[in-house]
Write a protein that holds these residues in place. Sequence first.
Motif, short mmCIF file in Angstrom:
data_model
loop_
_atom_site.label_atom_id
_atom_site.label_comp_id
_atom_site.label_asym_id
_atom_site.label_seq_id
_atom_site.Cartn_x
_atom_site.Cartn_y
_atom_site.Cartn_z
N VAL A 57 -8.59 34.45 80.62
CA VAL A 57 -7.90 33.28 81.04
C VAL A 57 -8.48 32.23 82.07
O VAL A 57 -9.89 32.46 82.15
CB VAL A 57 -6.64 34.11 81.79
CG1 VAL A 57 -5.93 35.11 80.81
CG2 VAL A 57 -7.21 34.79 83.01
N GLU A 58 -7.88 30.99 82.30
CA GLU A 58 -8.42 30.38 83.21
C GLU A 58 -8.51 30.39 84.75
O GLU A 58 -9.23 29.91 85.54
CB GLU A 58 -7.81 28.88 82.89
CG GLU A 58 -8.20 28.66 81.31
CD GLU A 58 -8.00 27.17 81.05
OE1 GLU A 58 -8.50 26.28 81.07
OE2 GLU A 58 -6.50 27.20 80.39
N GLY A 59 -7.40 31.16 85.22
CA GLY A 59 -7.14 31.08 86.60
C GLY A 59 -7.07 32.39 87.36
O GLY A 59 -6.90 33.59 86.82
N TYR A 60 -7.49 32.48 88.55
CA TYR A 60 -7.64 33.86 89.34
C TYR A 60 -6.28 34.53 89.65
O TYR A 60 -6.37 35.71 89.42
CB TYR A 60 -7.99 33.74 90.78
CG TYR A 60 -9.28 32.90 90.93
CD1 TYR A 60 -10.58 33.64 91.01
CD2 TYR A 60 -9.45 31.52 91.36
CE1 TYR A 60 -11.68 32.96 91.21
CE2 TYR A 60 -10.70 30.77 91.41
CZ TYR A 60 -12.01 31.57 91.40
OH TYR A 60 -13.27 31.19 91.41
N LEU A 61 -5.23 33.76 89.82
CA LEU A 61 -3.92 34.51 89.83
C LEU A 61 -3.46 34.91 88.54
O LEU A 61 -2.70 35.76 88.53
CB LEU A 61 -3.03 33.35 90.40
CG LEU A 61 -2.98 33.41 92.11
CD1 LEU A 61 -2.08 32.27 92.49
CD2 LEU A 61 -2.32 34.76 92.64
N LEU A 109 -13.59 31.33 86.42
CA LEU A 109 -13.70 30.41 87.48
C LEU A 109 -13.55 29.01 87.54
O LEU A 109 -14.19 28.33 88.11
CB LEU A 109 -15.47 30.73 88.01
CG LEU A 109 -15.54 32.24 88.04
CD1 LEU A 109 -17.09 32.30 88.63
CD2 LEU A 109 -14.80 33.35 88.75
N GLY A 110 -12.63 28.73 86.63
CA GLY A 110 -12.13 27.42 86.68
C GLY A 110 -13.12 26.49 85.74
O GLY A 110 -12.90 25.35 85.81
N LYS A 143 -21.83 30.29 88.39
CA LYS A 143 -20.43 30.57 87.84
C LYS A 143 -20.42 30.44 86.53
O LYS A 143 -19.42 31.05 85.61
CB LYS A 143 -19.38 29.28 88.52
CG LYS A 143 -19.79 27.90 88.16
CD LYS A 143 -18.77 27.11 88.67
CE LYS A 143 -18.80 25.47 88.43
NZ LYS A 143 -18.17 24.77 88.96
N GLY A 144 -21.45 29.88 85.88
CA GLY A 144 -21.49 29.88 84.34
C GLY A 144 -21.83 31.25 84.00
O GLY A 144 -21.74 31.35 82.68
N GLY A 180 -13.52 32.47 95.45
CA GLY A 180 -12.79 31.16 94.98
C GLY A 180 -11.62 31.01 96.23
O GLY A 180 -11.19 32.28 96.52
N GLY A 181 -11.30 29.89 96.48
CA GLY A 181 -10.14 29.72 97.57
C GLY A 181 -9.08 28.85 97.14
O GLY A 181 -9.42 27.78 96.52
#
Length: 328
Positions: free
Chosen positions: A149-153, A170-171, A126-127, A104-105
Motif C-alpha cells: 500500500v502507499e501510506g503508513y496509516l 514510504l510515500g 527509502k527506495g 515518517g511524520g
Amino acid sequence: MPQPLIDHLARAATFYRDQLLSSPHAIAYLKSRGVRGDTAARFRLGYAPAGFQALRAAFPDYGDPALQTAGLVAMNDAGRRYDRFRDRVMFPILDDAGDVIGFGGRVLEGDGPKYLNSPETPVFQKGRVLFGLTQAADAIAATSTVFVVEGYLDVVSLAQHGVQNAVATLGTATTGQHVERLLSLARQVVFCFDGDDAGRRAAARALEVCLPHVTDAVSISFLFLPREHDPDSFVRAKGADAFHDLATEAASLEGFFLANAMQGSSLEHAEGRARLVALAKPGLQQIVAPALLRRLLDALALHTRFTAAELAELCDLQNNLRCSIDRQ
C-alpha cells in the motif's frame, strides 16, 4: 559511523513514544483514525512536539553532528539547528534487525507537507525500505502473500483489522529494489491503490518497475479500491473479510498490462492496432518470464491481427522468449 546513528535514532524513537503518552492532542488524533493503544505500541508510534528544539530533552549535546547526519536535526540558512519533525505523529521505520533507521511524520495541523520522511542517510534509503515489514514478516511467511500500500496509516489500520501482511513504500514510487525484496519474501504480491486517477497512475508506474523482475513462478496483481476509499478507510468501514474478497478481483499483471497498452487505441483501424503494438513494445522488451511473455503475445495477437510470431519480430523479442514460437 552507522552504529552511532542507530543509537541516536533509537533514543529519538523512545523520546517520541514518551511524548505521545503525554500528548492528549496526538492521542486524540490517533483515536480519530481508529488506532488502538495496542496497535500504536506494536508499531512503536510516537509524537514529535511542536517546539523547534524539543530533542534537546533527549540529547544534551544538541550540537552533535550525528544528529544532523541521522536526519533528526536540520540547519537553517543562519546556521541555527532545529528539529526536522515538529508536531507530527511519528512512525518509526525499522530494518530487518528491528532497529530504527528513519521516521515518517504525519502533520497534525498547520502548514507543511502532510507526510515528512527522514532524508537519505547512511542507514536509510527509502527506495530500499518498506514500512511495516518487521511487523508483517511472520504473516507474509505464513501466507506467501504481501499487500503493498502507499501510506503508513494504511499498514497500521490493515494490521489492526487482521490484514497482517501489508507493507508500504514510504510515500515514494515503487522501485526495482522494492520489487526484488518483495519477490524474495512472497510468491504473490498484490499492489493496492486508491481507485482515483492518481492511484491508476501510481499503479502504472509500479507495473513498469515490476516487468524486469517478474518470473513465471510468482504472481503480481493490482487491486483498485472504490474511488471514495483508501485501504485505511476501506478496512475500517467494511472489515478484513471485505478487503480479502475484493483482493480476489485484483487485476493480474497480464490483464493490467493489456488494459494499459490498449487505453486510447481504436482497434477498429490499422493505425490504432499499430499504435497498440508501439505502446506495448517497451514493456514487452522488459519481460524475461517466457511464459508470461508468450501469453501477452497471444493476447495481443487477438487484438492486432498480427500473429504472435510477427509481434515477436516487430518488437525484437527473440532473445526474451528463450523458446521458439510456431509461425502460422
